[in-house]
Design an enzyme around this catalytic site. Sequence first.
Site, PDB file in Angstrom:
ATOM      1  N   LYS A 154      22.159  15.350 -13.777  1.00  0.00           N
ATOM      2  CA  LYS A 154      21.686  14.540 -15.018  1.00  0.00           C
ATOM      3  C   LYS A 154      20.135  15.098 -14.903  1.00  0.00           C
ATOM      4  O   LYS A 154      19.412  15.362 -15.869  1.00  0.00           O
ATOM      5  CB  LYS A 154      21.931  13.286 -14.573  1.00  0.00           C
ATOM      6  CG  LYS A 154      23.293  12.830 -14.592  1.00  0.00           C
ATOM      7  CD  LYS A 154      23.543  11.294 -14.358  1.00  0.00           C
ATOM      8  CE  LYS A 154      23.564  10.976 -12.849  1.00  0.00           C
ATOM      9  NZ  LYS A 154      24.819  11.605 -12.199  1.00  0.00           N
ATOM     10  N   ILE A 155      19.490  14.929 -13.626  1.00  0.00           N
ATOM     11  CA  ILE A 155      18.260  15.106 -13.540  1.00  0.00           C
ATOM     12  C   ILE A 155      17.626  16.769 -13.801  1.00  0.00           C
ATOM     13  O   ILE A 155      16.794  16.942 -14.650  1.00  0.00           O
ATOM     14  CB  ILE A 155      17.443  14.627 -12.205  1.00  0.00           C
ATOM     15  CG1 ILE A 155      17.728  13.186 -12.143  1.00  0.00           C
ATOM     16  CG2 ILE A 155      15.709  14.892 -12.236  1.00  0.00           C
ATOM     17  CD1 ILE A 155      17.316  12.691 -10.692  1.00  0.00           C
ATOM     18  N   THR A 232      11.724  16.544  -5.706  1.00  0.00           N
ATOM     19  CA  THR A 232      11.727  15.124  -5.985  1.00  0.00           C
ATOM     20  C   THR A 232      13.064  14.529  -5.648  1.00  0.00           C
ATOM     21  O   THR A 232      13.603  13.565  -5.934  1.00  0.00           O
ATOM     22  CB  THR A 232      11.518  14.777  -7.471  1.00  0.00           C
ATOM     23  OG1 THR A 232      12.667  15.510  -8.230  1.00  0.00           O
ATOM     24  CG2 THR A 232      10.046  15.078  -7.827  1.00  0.00           C
ATOM     25  N   SER A 233      13.948  15.414  -4.969  1.00  0.00           N
ATOM     26  CA  SER A 233      15.347  14.920  -4.510  1.00  0.00           C
ATOM     27  C   SER A 233      15.479  14.308  -3.207  1.00  0.00           C
ATOM     28  O   SER A 233      15.441  12.935  -3.175  1.00  0.00           O
ATOM     29  CB  SER A 233      16.310  16.266  -4.609  1.00  0.00           C
ATOM     30  OG  SER A 233      17.619  15.941  -4.611  1.00  0.00           O
ATOM     31  N   GLU A 263      10.501  10.343   5.776  1.00  0.00           N
ATOM     32  CA  GLU A 263       9.722   9.551   4.912  1.00  0.00           C
ATOM     33  C   GLU A 263       9.857   7.853   5.336  1.00  0.00           C
ATOM     34  O   GLU A 263       9.172   7.005   5.012  1.00  0.00           O
ATOM     35  CB  GLU A 263       9.917   9.696   3.341  1.00  0.00           C
ATOM     36  CG  GLU A 263      11.386   9.276   3.101  1.00  0.00           C
ATOM     37  CD  GLU A 263      11.411   9.554   1.510  1.00  0.00           C
ATOM     38  OE1 GLU A 263      11.175  10.349   1.127  1.00  0.00           O
ATOM     39  OE2 GLU A 263      12.138   8.445   1.015  1.00  0.00           O
ATOM     40  N   HIS A 295       7.802   8.591  -2.784  1.00  0.00           N
ATOM     41  CA  HIS A 295       9.165   8.607  -3.374  1.00  0.00           C
ATOM     42  C   HIS A 295       9.188   7.330  -4.561  1.00  0.00           C
ATOM     43  O   HIS A 295       9.707   6.275  -4.411  1.00  0.00           O
ATOM     44  CB  HIS A 295      10.241   7.691  -2.402  1.00  0.00           C
ATOM     45  CG  HIS A 295      11.469   7.967  -2.719  1.00  0.00           C
ATOM     46  ND1 HIS A 295      12.377   8.485  -1.708  1.00  0.00           N
ATOM     47  CD2 HIS A 295      12.229   7.690  -3.788  1.00  0.00           C
ATOM     48  CE1 HIS A 295      13.624   8.435  -1.975  1.00  0.00           C
ATOM     49  NE2 HIS A 295      13.348   8.226  -3.371  1.00  0.00           N
ATOM     50  N   GLN A 296       8.225   7.647  -5.520  1.00  0.00           N
ATOM     51  CA  GLN A 296       7.940   6.881  -6.705  1.00  0.00           C
ATOM     52  C   GLN A 296       8.361   7.534  -8.111  1.00  0.00           C
ATOM     53  O   GLN A 296       8.487   6.911  -9.217  1.00  0.00           O
ATOM     54  CB  GLN A 296       6.454   6.836  -6.859  1.00  0.00           C
ATOM     55  CG  GLN A 296       5.837   7.788  -7.410  1.00  0.00           C
ATOM     56  CD  GLN A 296       4.222   7.585  -7.787  1.00  0.00           C
ATOM     57  OE1 GLN A 296       3.466   7.498  -6.863  1.00  0.00           O
ATOM     58  NE2 GLN A 296       4.000   7.245  -9.025  1.00  0.00           N
ATOM     59  N   ALA A 297       9.230   8.807  -7.880  1.00  0.00           N
ATOM     60  CA  ALA A 297       9.655   9.275  -9.100  1.00  0.00           C
ATOM     61  C   ALA A 297      10.720   8.308  -9.980  1.00  0.00           C
ATOM     62  O   ALA A 297      10.713   8.610 -11.292  1.00  0.00           O
ATOM     63  CB  ALA A 297      10.603  10.663  -8.737  1.00  0.00           C
ATOM     64  N   PHE A 298      11.574   7.546  -9.296  1.00  0.00           N
ATOM     65  CA  PHE A 298      12.302   6.650 -10.177  1.00  0.00           C
ATOM     66  C   PHE A 298      11.694   5.517 -10.714  1.00  0.00           C
ATOM     67  O   PHE A 298      12.240   4.833 -11.380  1.00  0.00           O
ATOM     68  CB  PHE A 298      13.583   6.198  -8.891  1.00  0.00           C
ATOM     69  CG  PHE A 298      13.026   5.041  -8.252  1.00  0.00           C
ATOM     70  CD1 PHE A 298      12.086   5.279  -7.022  1.00  0.00           C
ATOM     71  CD2 PHE A 298      13.166   3.818  -8.461  1.00  0.00           C
ATOM     72  CE1 PHE A 298      11.674   4.381  -6.373  1.00  0.00           C
ATOM     73  CE2 PHE A 298      12.716   2.663  -7.493  1.00  0.00           C
ATOM     74  CZ  PHE A 298      11.748   3.116  -6.397  1.00  0.00           C
TER      75      PHE A 298
END
Length: 335
Positions: A154-155, A232-233, A263, A295-298
């Site tokens: 998807k991404i 970003t995974s 992290e 971890h802010q991509a979402f």
Amino acid sequence: MKVAVFSTKAYDRQFLSTVNSPIQHELVFFEPRLNRDTAILAAEFPAVCVFVHDQVDAPTLELLASRGTHLVVLRCAGFNNVDLQAAADLGITVVRVPAYSPYGVAEHAVGLILSLNRKIHRAYNRVRESNFSLDGLLGFNLHQRTVGIIGTGKIGLILGQIMKGFGCDILAYDVYHNPELEALGGKYVELPELFATSDIISLHCPLTPETHHLIDAEAIEQIKSGVMLINTSRGALIDTQAVIEGLKSGKIGYLGVDVYEQESELFFEDLSGEIIQDDIFQRLTTFPNVLITGHQAFFTAEALYNIAETTFANITDVEQGRPCANEICAQPKGN
Ligand code: NAD
């Protein structure tokens, strides 16, 4: 259903409470992460709701099961933090949110690419100090550059669509070929070709034993000199120490990461008054050509709303004995 909701920040509570208000599951919010020490908080709760850094390992699951929990509800897509076999053995159902913000994550990856390429993170600081010099800010056009996408679900597909809009050539590697990416003009190649010809490499595959340290010293040997690497995974897709060596030698020209192997010791908390003990992470932050987000991509309003909606739909399915499309099962033994 009565649900113990772990790892909650104010923003989680806001979205979960709003979406739950017509549904009326009984939510009790806990700030700590779920692990062996905190599992006691969930005593007598039939369900626990967790996020990416909760430790849902076998001992934690045993503690939960012994006190009546039979459902683990993930508020995320990745489930590398859950021992699925132990859950199955204990009769615990595990459900997740398989997609909540593919556009948000892909757009964040593009944000990292554009910031690094045009050195916007450096320009921001300079201008605030009235330094308007352009020395060191030279960028390159994205037009006609080659973007290598590893993982075209998807991404990865959305990233391909966006980068196509910039006029980039798209190379891809995945264990399955996505016809939508091929229709876009993307070309599947083996990893050595992707490494050797991509100007930008972006990682969008899950963390599995096969993909652990996918980008290691051997891979870095094969990449085009000066490559931009974006992750970003999941942090453990890259061997950070090897990447630091690649940055020092110049083989890696730019690094943009939203995730980091260790992290869970750092991200989602304000540690600005503390001495960070992780020397590898601290070394990463010293490079001018490295951009790190925590971890802010979402993290978009749309994603938090979608997470809450799917989470409660999953709980309701299980509560009412319906099959849940978002249930994750352990691989049969031997696979
Ligand atoms: P997806 O399942 O739609 O796509 C993953 C793709 O990876 C699939 O096409 C799959 O075939 C491929 N793949 C699996 N094993 C592979 C391998 N060994 N080599 C190459 N490709 C392989 O998932 P998605 O929704 O696109 O999400 C991708 C990843 O992004 C997730 O696994 C998650 O770790 C991460 N993620 C990060 C954030 C964030 O905030 N940073 C948010 C959501 C998801």
